[in-house]
Design a protein around this motif. Structure first.
Motif, mmCIF file in Angstrom:
data_model
loop_
_atom_site.group_PDB
_atom_site.id
_atom_site.type_symbol
_atom_site.label_atom_id
_atom_site.label_comp_id
_atom_site.label_asym_id
_atom_site.label_seq_id
_atom_site.Cartn_x
_atom_site.Cartn_y
_atom_site.Cartn_z
ATOM 1 N N GLY A 3 -3.653 12.369 0.968
ATOM 2 C CA GLY A 3 -4.004 12.376 2.579
ATOM 3 C C GLY A 3 -5.403 10.891 2.247
ATOM 4 O O GLY A 3 -6.388 11.012 2.705
ATOM 5 N N ARG A 4 -4.941 10.123 1.449
ATOM 6 C CA ARG A 4 -6.288 9.225 1.196
ATOM 7 C C ARG A 4 -5.535 7.543 1.854
ATOM 8 O O ARG A 4 -5.016 6.653 0.747
ATOM 9 N N PRO A 5 -5.772 7.235 2.997
ATOM 10 C CA PRO A 5 -4.392 6.413 3.737
ATOM 11 C C PRO A 5 -5.467 5.362 2.609
ATOM 12 O O PRO A 5 -4.964 3.929 2.780
ATOM 13 N N GLU A 6 -7.489 4.759 2.970
ATOM 14 C CA GLU A 6 -7.789 3.655 2.326
ATOM 15 C C GLU A 6 -7.189 3.804 1.612
ATOM 16 O O GLU A 6 -6.977 2.780 1.168
ATOM 17 N N ALA A 7 -6.957 4.583 -0.016
ATOM 18 C CA ALA A 7 -6.307 4.412 -1.100
ATOM 19 C C ALA A 7 -5.686 3.444 -1.365
ATOM 20 O O ALA A 7 -4.928 2.653 -2.104
ATOM 21 N N ALA A 8 -4.234 4.375 -0.775
ATOM 22 C CA ALA A 8 -3.218 3.284 0.175
ATOM 23 C C ALA A 8 -3.089 2.397 0.137
ATOM 24 O O ALA A 8 -2.334 1.754 -0.344
ATOM 25 N N LEU A 9 -3.424 2.453 1.488
ATOM 26 C CA LEU A 9 -4.164 0.399 1.613
ATOM 27 C C LEU A 9 -4.056 -0.332 0.766
ATOM 28 O O LEU A 9 -3.288 -1.717 0.524
ATOM 29 N N VAL A 10 -4.906 -0.689 -0.073
ATOM 30 C CA VAL A 10 -5.147 -0.672 -1.223
ATOM 31 C C VAL A 10 -3.868 -2.201 -1.928
ATOM 32 O O VAL A 10 -3.697 -2.726 -2.258
ATOM 33 N N HIS A 11 -2.998 -0.336 -2.240
ATOM 34 C CA HIS A 11 -2.042 -0.603 -2.815
ATOM 35 C C HIS A 11 -0.880 -1.067 -2.093
ATOM 36 O O HIS A 11 0.166 -2.113 -2.254
ATOM 37 N N LEU A 12 -0.523 -0.793 -0.981
ATOM 38 C CA LEU A 12 -0.106 -0.866 0.128
ATOM 39 C C LEU A 12 -0.006 -2.772 0.275
ATOM 40 O O LEU A 12 0.500 -3.402 0.893
ATOM 41 N N ASP A 13 -1.403 -3.240 0.686
ATOM 42 C CA ASP A 13 -2.156 -4.530 1.246
ATOM 43 C C ASP A 13 -0.687 -5.251 -0.026
ATOM 44 O O ASP A 13 -0.466 -6.208 0.690
#
Length: 191
Positions: free
Chosen positions: A66-76
């Motif tokens: 449930g931490r999509p902002e943190a996920a975006l760091v890695h997925l970007d």
């Protein structure tokens, strides 16, 4: 000349794949440990495939928590790796749906639509069920409510044909959340 990554490269890739499996199972410490090992080996030898697997694992882990902002760091990071390598095969690593889901979850509709447009070109060109399922799932979350139901049904159809219970469950979950958010009847039917 392709570099010879040898045994260290194989170990980095295996650790990246292990990290991705652990992320899918929600095993936080094991995922982070395997990803750290993969990156520790991969970065000095320039093995971006293992780097992408490790970063995608961390993105999936954060998204699942449930931490999509943190996920975006890695997925970007994965997005940049794939952009540089010009890899257009969506089956090379199943990260595209995670990236789209994270963009939708943080509410960055403009960027999600831009990324979705690129992903739909790849899905259309390759016809890969994974790409079709995740682009339909993302599209359904970005269109008006009137079009969402059919688009979610398309996502479910593609995920079913894909044979991935995990992606199928994600389609049902996204549809249920979308219905609940929009006050639509049947929100609990997919949960």
């Amino acid at each position: 000349d392709d570099p010879d990554w040898g045994i260290p490269g194989q170990r980095a890739w295996v650790q990246g794949a292990l990290a991705r499996i652990c992320a899918g199972l929600g095993r936080d410490e094991e995922c982070r440990s395997a990803a750290a090992t993969a990156l520790e080996i991969a970065l000095p030898i320039g093995f971006t495939v293992a780097e992408a697997w490790a970063a995608s694992a961390l993105g999936l882990l954060e998204l699942g928590a449930g931490r999509p902002e943190a996920a975006l760091v890695h997925l970007d990071r994965v997005d940049r790796i794939f952009a540089k390598s010009h890899v257009v095969e969506p089956g090379a690593l199943w990260w595209l749906g995670d990236h789209l889901d994270a963009l939708v979850a943080v509410g960055d509709r403009a960027r999600a639509k831009e990324r979705l447009a690129d992903a739909e070109v790849i899905a259309e060109r390759t016809g890969r069920r994974y790409a079709l399922a995740v682009t339909c799932r993302a599209r359904a979350q970005l269109v008006d409510q009137g079009l969402a139901e059919q688009t979610f049904a398309d996502a479910v159809e593609h995920a079913t044909a894909l044979g991935s219970p995990f992606e199928l469950a994600r389609c049902h979950l996204a549809r249920s959340r979308h219905r609940a958010h929009h006050g639509a009847p049947g929100a609990a039917d997919d949960a």
